[in-house]
Design a protein around this motif. Sequence first.
Motif, short mmCIF file in Angstrom:
data_model
loop_
_atom_site.label_atom_id
_atom_site.label_comp_id
_atom_site.label_asym_id
_atom_site.label_seq_id
_atom_site.Cartn_x
_atom_site.Cartn_y
_atom_site.Cartn_z
N LYS A 159 0.83 -1.20 0.00
CA LYS A 159 0.00 0.00 0.00
C LYS A 159 0.87 1.26 0.00
CE LYS A 159 -3.68 0.35 2.56
NZ LYS A 159 -4.59 0.31 3.73
N ALA A 160 1.93 1.23 0.78
CA ALA A 160 2.81 2.40 0.85
C ALA A 160 3.45 2.68 -0.51
CB ALA A 160 3.89 2.17 1.91
N ILE A 161 3.83 1.63 -1.21
CA ILE A 161 4.44 1.78 -2.53
C ILE A 161 3.42 2.30 -3.54
CG2 ILE A 161 5.49 0.55 -4.47
CD1 ILE A 161 6.76 -1.34 -2.41
N LEU A 162 2.22 1.74 -3.51
CA LEU A 162 1.16 2.18 -4.42
C LEU A 162 0.82 3.64 -4.18
CD1 LEU A 162 -1.08 -0.99 -4.16
CD2 LEU A 162 0.04 -0.19 -6.24
N HIS A 163 0.81 4.06 -2.95
CA HIS A 163 0.54 5.46 -2.62
C HIS A 163 1.64 6.37 -3.15
CE1 HIS A 163 0.85 9.07 -0.07
NE2 HIS A 163 -0.47 9.03 -0.05
N GLU A 164 2.88 5.94 -3.00
CA GLU A 164 4.01 6.74 -3.45
C GLU A 164 4.02 6.87 -4.97
OE1 GLU A 164 7.36 9.08 -3.44
OE2 GLU A 164 6.10 8.47 -1.75
N GLU A 165 3.67 5.82 -5.68
CA GLU A 165 3.69 5.83 -7.14
C GLU A 165 2.60 6.72 -7.73
OE1 GLU A 165 5.54 1.38 -8.11
OE2 GLU A 165 3.39 1.75 -8.32
N ASP A 166 1.40 6.65 -7.17
CA ASP A 166 0.27 7.42 -7.71
C ASP A 166 -0.76 7.64 -6.60
OD1 ASP A 166 -1.96 8.42 -9.08
OD2 ASP A 166 -1.47 7.30 -10.90
N PRO A 167 -0.64 8.74 -5.85
CA PRO A 167 -1.54 8.98 -4.71
C PRO A 167 -3.02 8.99 -5.08
CG PRO A 167 0.35 10.45 -4.62
CD PRO A 167 0.41 9.76 -5.95
N TYR A 170 -4.17 5.48 -5.90
CA TYR A 170 -4.19 4.75 -4.64
C TYR A 170 -5.46 5.07 -3.85
CZ TYR A 170 -3.33 3.97 0.32
OH TYR A 170 -3.47 3.60 1.63
N ALA A 171 -5.76 6.37 -3.72
CA ALA A 171 -6.92 6.79 -2.94
C ALA A 171 -8.23 6.28 -3.54
CB ALA A 171 -6.95 8.31 -2.83
N ALA A 172 -8.29 6.25 -4.88
CA ALA A 172 -9.53 5.85 -5.55
C ALA A 172 -9.79 4.36 -5.47
CB ALA A 172 -9.49 6.29 -7.01
N TRP A 173 -8.72 3.54 -5.60
CA TRP A 173 -8.95 2.10 -5.76
C TRP A 173 -8.24 1.20 -4.76
CZ3 TRP A 173 -12.99 1.30 -8.52
CH2 TRP A 173 -13.32 2.19 -9.56
N PHE A 174 -7.08 1.60 -4.23
CA PHE A 174 -6.31 0.70 -3.37
C PHE A 174 -6.49 0.95 -1.88
CE2 PHE A 174 -3.51 0.84 -7.28
CZ PHE A 174 -3.88 -0.42 -7.73
N ALA A 206 -2.79 -6.53 -12.70
CA ALA A 206 -1.38 -6.74 -13.01
C ALA A 206 -0.49 -5.81 -12.19
CB ALA A 206 -1.14 -6.52 -14.50
N ARG A 207 -0.89 -4.56 -12.09
CA ARG A 207 -0.12 -3.59 -11.30
C ARG A 207 -0.08 -4.01 -9.84
NH1 ARG A 207 -0.64 2.84 -12.00
NH2 ARG A 207 0.91 3.50 -10.48
N LEU A 208 -1.20 -4.44 -9.31
CA LEU A 208 -1.30 -4.85 -7.93
C LEU A 208 -0.39 -6.04 -7.64
CD1 LEU A 208 -2.82 -4.38 -5.26
CD2 LEU A 208 -4.61 -5.90 -6.10
N LEU A 209 -0.41 -7.02 -8.53
CA LEU A 209 0.42 -8.21 -8.35
C LEU A 209 1.90 -7.88 -8.43
CD1 LEU A 209 0.72 -11.25 -8.02
CD2 LEU A 209 0.41 -11.51 -10.49
N ASN A 210 2.28 -7.01 -9.36
CA ASN A 210 3.69 -6.65 -9.50
C ASN A 210 4.23 -5.98 -8.24
OD1 ASN A 210 3.95 -7.68 -12.08
ND2 ASN A 210 3.43 -5.75 -13.09
N VAL A 211 3.44 -5.08 -7.68
CA VAL A 211 3.88 -4.38 -6.47
C VAL A 211 3.97 -5.35 -5.30
CG1 VAL A 211 3.25 -2.63 -4.75
CG2 VAL A 211 3.03 -2.13 -7.19
#
Length: 226
Positions: A159-167, A170-174, A206-211
């Motif tokens: 979650k921290a990585i997903l937030h850093e990549e695209d806040p 991240y807020a909308a979907w993760f 795919a993005r979720l799995l890669n992270v």
Amino acid sequence: MLATKAVGRNASALKYDLLTVMGAFALAQEKGRQVLVLRLMTLITARYNWARDELAVGQREIARLWMVDERTVKREMAKLRAMGWLRVKRQGARGRVSEYSLAIERILEDSRDRWGDVGPDFEQRLSGSEADEKIVPLPIKGKIPTPDLTDASDWGLAKAILHEEDPALYAAWFAALERRERAGGRLVLGAPTRFHASYVASHLGARLLNVCRGVDAGIDEVQVIA
């Protein structure tokens, strides 16, 4: 553009998209048309065979579902055919009920003016402009909170990585996804709604799995459920 048959890997998301555009279209119409589309949506949800692209239900059964008489069913089904939303696959004869198919491309065409009212991500997906695989996040008001960095679990770090990549994304979907369980290489996440789960799995899987793999190489599958 949304496929003309809701089958395959993204079938669940496609079904939700189609029902969404039908509902949005109906809400912009006068009362008679609203009721007509609502009746079709109910019939689709209850009895439509998505894999075979087939609706085969007798008038008496439809009348019970719609709480009307069979004469009304006959008239409403004729209206749906006149709209181009239903097509006859096989005319009923000798005790057989008529078989219909759903004209998905016509429904999309008629409802196009309402796509943008559902949301920018929805409009982009249906318009076929996702060729660059860019997902437009839903508008988020206020500051996007940073994930708790003290959570060193597999999902906490992801979650921290997903937030850093695209806040915004991240807020909308993760952000709303919660860790349910870990079984071997499978990480199970919970989403607040079935649509949310289907959208993430179909468009961001795919993005979720890669992270997640980047955090823990032992993860080979991420399952998102409602």
